[in-house]
Design a protein around this motif. Structure first.
Motif, PDB file in Angstrom:
ATOM      1  N   ARG A   1       0.789  -1.177  -0.126  1.00  0.00           N
ATOM      2  CA  ARG A   1      -0.004  -0.053   0.096  1.00  0.00           C
ATOM      3  C   ARG A   1       0.854   1.306  -0.057  1.00  0.00           C
ATOM      4  NH1 ARG A   1      -4.652  -0.188  -2.058  1.00  0.00           N
ATOM      5  NH2 ARG A   1      -2.996  -1.362  -3.356  1.00  0.00           N
ATOM      6  N   GLU A   2       1.899   1.204   0.806  1.00  0.00           N
ATOM      7  CA  GLU A   2       2.929   2.528   0.917  1.00  0.00           C
ATOM      8  C   GLU A   2       3.542   2.705  -0.626  1.00  0.00           C
ATOM      9  OE1 GLU A   2       4.435   5.460   2.802  1.00  0.00           O
ATOM     10  OE2 GLU A   2       3.306   3.791   3.930  1.00  0.00           O
ATOM     11  N   TYR A   3       4.026   1.319  -1.192  1.00  0.00           N
ATOM     12  CA  TYR A   3       4.641   1.560  -2.500  1.00  0.00           C
ATOM     13  C   TYR A   3       3.637   2.359  -3.349  1.00  0.00           C
ATOM     14  CZ  TYR A   3       6.618   0.281  -7.064  1.00  0.00           C
ATOM     15  OH  TYR A   3       7.024   0.080  -8.307  1.00  0.00           O
ATOM     16  N   ARG A   4       2.367   2.065  -3.462  1.00  0.00           N
ATOM     17  CA  ARG A   4       1.378   2.661  -4.304  1.00  0.00           C
ATOM     18  C   ARG A   4       0.466   4.129  -3.764  1.00  0.00           C
ATOM     19  NH1 ARG A   4       0.333  -1.108  -8.096  1.00  0.00           N
ATOM     20  NH2 ARG A   4       0.591  -3.248  -7.604  1.00  0.00           N
ATOM     21  N   SER A   5       1.485   4.551  -2.795  1.00  0.00           N
ATOM     22  CA  SER A   5       1.214   5.815  -2.260  1.00  0.00           C
ATOM     23  C   SER A   5      -0.155   5.810  -1.763  1.00  0.00           C
ATOM     24  CB  SER A   5       1.451   6.838  -3.242  1.00  0.00           C
ATOM     25  OG  SER A   5       2.950   7.031  -3.508  1.00  0.00           O
ATOM     26  N   LYS A   6      -0.864   4.583  -1.173  1.00  0.00           N
ATOM     27  CA  LYS A   6      -2.253   4.880  -0.659  1.00  0.00           C
ATOM     28  C   LYS A   6      -2.200   5.426   1.066  1.00  0.00           C
ATOM     29  CE  LYS A   6      -3.890   2.984  -4.205  1.00  0.00           C
ATOM     30  NZ  LYS A   6      -4.452   3.486  -5.187  1.00  0.00           N
ATOM     31  N   SER A   7      -3.519   5.908   1.280  1.00  0.00           N
ATOM     32  CA  SER A   7      -3.544   6.733   2.580  1.00  0.00           C
ATOM     33  C   SER A   7      -3.188   5.747   3.811  1.00  0.00           C
ATOM     34  CB  SER A   7      -4.848   7.341   2.497  1.00  0.00           C
ATOM     35  OG  SER A   7      -5.985   6.254   2.436  1.00  0.00           O
ATOM     36  N   ALA A   8      -3.524   4.411   3.686  1.00  0.00           N
ATOM     37  CA  ALA A   8      -3.142   3.813   4.826  1.00  0.00           C
ATOM     38  C   ALA A   8      -2.073   2.843   4.400  1.00  0.00           C
ATOM     39  CB  ALA A   8      -4.309   2.729   5.207  1.00  0.00           C
ATOM     40  N   GLY A   9      -0.806   3.108   4.816  1.00  0.00           N
ATOM     41  CA  GLY A   9       0.362   2.337   4.391  1.00  0.00           C
ATOM     42  C   GLY A   9       1.010   1.430   5.322  1.00  0.00           C
ATOM     43  N   PHE A  10       2.378   1.419   5.121  1.00  0.00           N
ATOM     44  CA  PHE A  10       3.204   0.412   6.114  1.00  0.00           C
ATOM     45  C   PHE A  10       2.911   0.573   7.551  1.00  0.00           C
ATOM     46  CE2 PHE A  10       7.391  -0.555   7.947  1.00  0.00           C
ATOM     47  CZ  PHE A  10       7.398  -1.762   7.448  1.00  0.00           C
ATOM     48  N   ARG A  11       3.072   1.828   8.051  1.00  0.00           N
ATOM     49  CA  ARG A  11       2.933   1.689   9.639  1.00  0.00           C
ATOM     50  C   ARG A  11       1.263   1.619  10.056  1.00  0.00           C
ATOM     51  NH1 ARG A  11       5.038   7.736  11.120  1.00  0.00           N
ATOM     52  NH2 ARG A  11       3.939   8.252   9.274  1.00  0.00           N
TER      53      ARG A  11
ATOM     54  N   ASN B   1     -12.994   6.354  -4.586  1.00  0.00           N
ATOM     55  CA  ASN B   1     -11.500   6.058  -4.496  1.00  0.00           C
ATOM     56  C   ASN B   1     -11.351   5.476  -2.943  1.00  0.00           C
ATOM     57  OD1 ASN B   1     -10.629   6.628  -7.033  1.00  0.00           O
ATOM     58  ND2 ASN B   1     -10.845   9.050  -6.249  1.00  0.00           N
ATOM     59  N   GLY B   2     -10.629   4.472  -2.627  1.00  0.00           N
ATOM     60  CA  GLY B   2     -10.208   4.200  -1.517  1.00  0.00           C
ATOM     61  C   GLY B   2     -10.936   2.691  -1.166  1.00  0.00           C
ATOM     62  N   ILE B   3     -11.580   2.293  -1.874  1.00  0.00           N
ATOM     63  CA  ILE B   3     -12.412   1.077  -1.291  1.00  0.00           C
ATOM     64  C   ILE B   3     -11.583  -0.330  -1.179  1.00  0.00           C
ATOM     65  CG2 ILE B   3     -14.074  -0.876  -2.256  1.00  0.00           C
ATOM     66  CD1 ILE B   3     -15.538   1.435  -3.760  1.00  0.00           C
ATOM     67  N   THR B   4     -10.328  -0.329  -2.166  1.00  0.00           N
ATOM     68  CA  THR B   4      -9.563  -1.308  -2.063  1.00  0.00           C
ATOM     69  C   THR B   4      -8.790  -1.112  -0.720  1.00  0.00           C
ATOM     70  OG1 THR B   4      -9.171  -1.497  -4.342  1.00  0.00           O
ATOM     71  CG2 THR B   4      -7.589  -2.488  -3.161  1.00  0.00           C
ATOM     72  N   THR B   5      -8.416   0.001  -0.426  1.00  0.00           N
ATOM     73  CA  THR B   5      -7.614   0.140   0.782  1.00  0.00           C
ATOM     74  C   THR B   5      -8.362  -0.192   1.832  1.00  0.00           C
ATOM     75  OG1 THR B   5      -6.204   1.815  -0.003  1.00  0.00           O
ATOM     76  CG2 THR B   5      -6.271   1.854   2.218  1.00  0.00           C
ATOM     77  N   ALA B   6      -9.601   0.197   1.795  1.00  0.00           N
ATOM     78  CA  ALA B   6     -10.431   0.064   3.077  1.00  0.00           C
ATOM     79  C   ALA B   6     -10.773  -1.600   3.245  1.00  0.00           C
ATOM     80  CB  ALA B   6     -11.964   0.596   2.917  1.00  0.00           C
ATOM     81  N   ALA B   7     -10.858  -2.314   2.114  1.00  0.00           N
ATOM     82  CA  ALA B   7     -11.133  -3.703   2.351  1.00  0.00           C
ATOM     83  C   ALA B   7      -9.618  -4.304   2.635  1.00  0.00           C
ATOM     84  CB  ALA B   7     -11.242  -4.298   0.807  1.00  0.00           C
TER      85      ALA B   7
ATOM     86  N   GLY C   1      -1.539 -11.269  -3.499  1.00  0.00           N
ATOM     87  CA  GLY C   1      -1.786 -11.703  -4.967  1.00  0.00           C
ATOM     88  C   GLY C   1      -2.758 -10.900  -5.630  1.00  0.00           C
ATOM     89  N   ALA C   2      -3.940 -10.514  -4.860  1.00  0.00           N
ATOM     90  CA  ALA C   2      -5.259  -9.616  -5.240  1.00  0.00           C
ATOM     91  C   ALA C   2      -4.610  -8.366  -5.468  1.00  0.00           C
ATOM     92  CB  ALA C   2      -6.339  -9.785  -4.377  1.00  0.00           C
ATOM     93  N   LEU C   3      -3.977  -7.968  -4.532  1.00  0.00           N
ATOM     94  CA  LEU C   3      -3.186  -6.673  -4.655  1.00  0.00           C
ATOM     95  C   LEU C   3      -2.238  -6.453  -5.677  1.00  0.00           C
ATOM     96  CD1 LEU C   3      -2.888  -5.774  -0.655  1.00  0.00           C
ATOM     97  CD2 LEU C   3      -4.831  -4.642  -2.396  1.00  0.00           C
ATOM     98  N   MET C   4      -1.347  -7.284  -5.910  1.00  0.00           N
ATOM     99  CA  MET C   4      -0.043  -7.073  -6.893  1.00  0.00           C
ATOM    100  C   MET C   4      -0.385  -7.782  -8.255  1.00  0.00           C
ATOM    101  SD  MET C   4       2.815  -7.457  -4.204  1.00  0.00           S
ATOM    102  CE  MET C   4       4.121  -7.257  -5.154  1.00  0.00           C
TER     103      MET C   4
END
Length: 210
Positions: free
Chosen positions: A25-35, A86-92, A121-124
């Motif tokens: 998620r961090e690599y794709r610059s999403k709002s909810a990332g590594f930490r 936007n953000g549905i995938t990150t929420a899931a 797998g689903a994300l990448m």
């Protein structure tokens, strides 16, 4: 009471699972990332572990409350912009990461590791497929403001058909000497671009939102 070694093993797995998902998620610059993903996995693990310590079994009430709380957290990353949600995938992903933390606390390591692989797998792996599907079929909302002219909106709709686009007119308004039409249009990216380029040079168009 769990031994320190057992706690450290589970804590390491929490960091690993939350970290690999969060890194994607961090690599794709999403709002909810590594930490964030590590903390979500950690929080679910702590709540579930404490629940099992207090009740000496898995307490369904704690699990259901974690799911509810994660639902509110996931809703916070969903937003609407440019006629898209936007953000549905990150929420899931937040929801899945919390479930993995609960699984670690329950000792279901095989299930957790397999599920982590499926989630990654689903994300990448499936991202290129998602891009291809998006190219094949996109839904845009077009709003066109033009000089008032009889059957002008029908002229635009004929143009949709010429560009092999499927459309549904959702609104039309006359304001002074202008007529405003709004359509929901579906088709390939190539056909959308073809229509857009054509309309940009249409002599009657005053404003065009797409």
């Amino acid at each position: 009471m769990q031994s320190w070694l057992h706690i450290l093993e589970q804590l390491g797995l929490v960091i690993l699972v939350g970290g690999v998902i969060g890194a994607e998620r961090e690599y794709r610059s999403k709002s909810a990332g590594f930490r964030t993903m590590i903390l979500i996995c950690l929080g679910s693990w702590i709540f579930t572990s404490i629940s099992m310590t207090l009740t000496h079994s898995t307490d369904d009430r704690i699990a259901s409350n974690i799911v509810t709380g994660i639902g509110f957290l996931g809703a916070g990353v969903i937003f609407k912009a440019d006629n898209r949600i936007n953000g549905i995938t990150t929420a899931a992903t937040i929801w899945v990461t919390a479930a993995l933390g609960m699984g670690i606390a329950d000792g279901a390591y095989t299930l957790v590791l397999i599920s982590t692989g499926v989630a990654l797998g689903a994300l990448m792996v499936l991202t290129p497929l998602e891009r291809w599907i998006d190219q094949v079929n996109q839904t845009h909302t077009y709003r066109i403001v033009s000089e008032y002219k009889e059957d002008l909106l029908k002229e635009y709709e004929n143009l949709f058909e010429e560009c092999s686009l499927r459309y549904k007119r959702i609104k039309r308004t006359r304001k002074g000497d202008s007529i405003i039409g709004t359509w929901v249009v579906m088709g390939s990216e190539k056909n959308h671009n073809r229509f857009t380029k054509t309309l940009m040079h249409h002599p009657s168009v005053k404003e065009f939102e797409f």
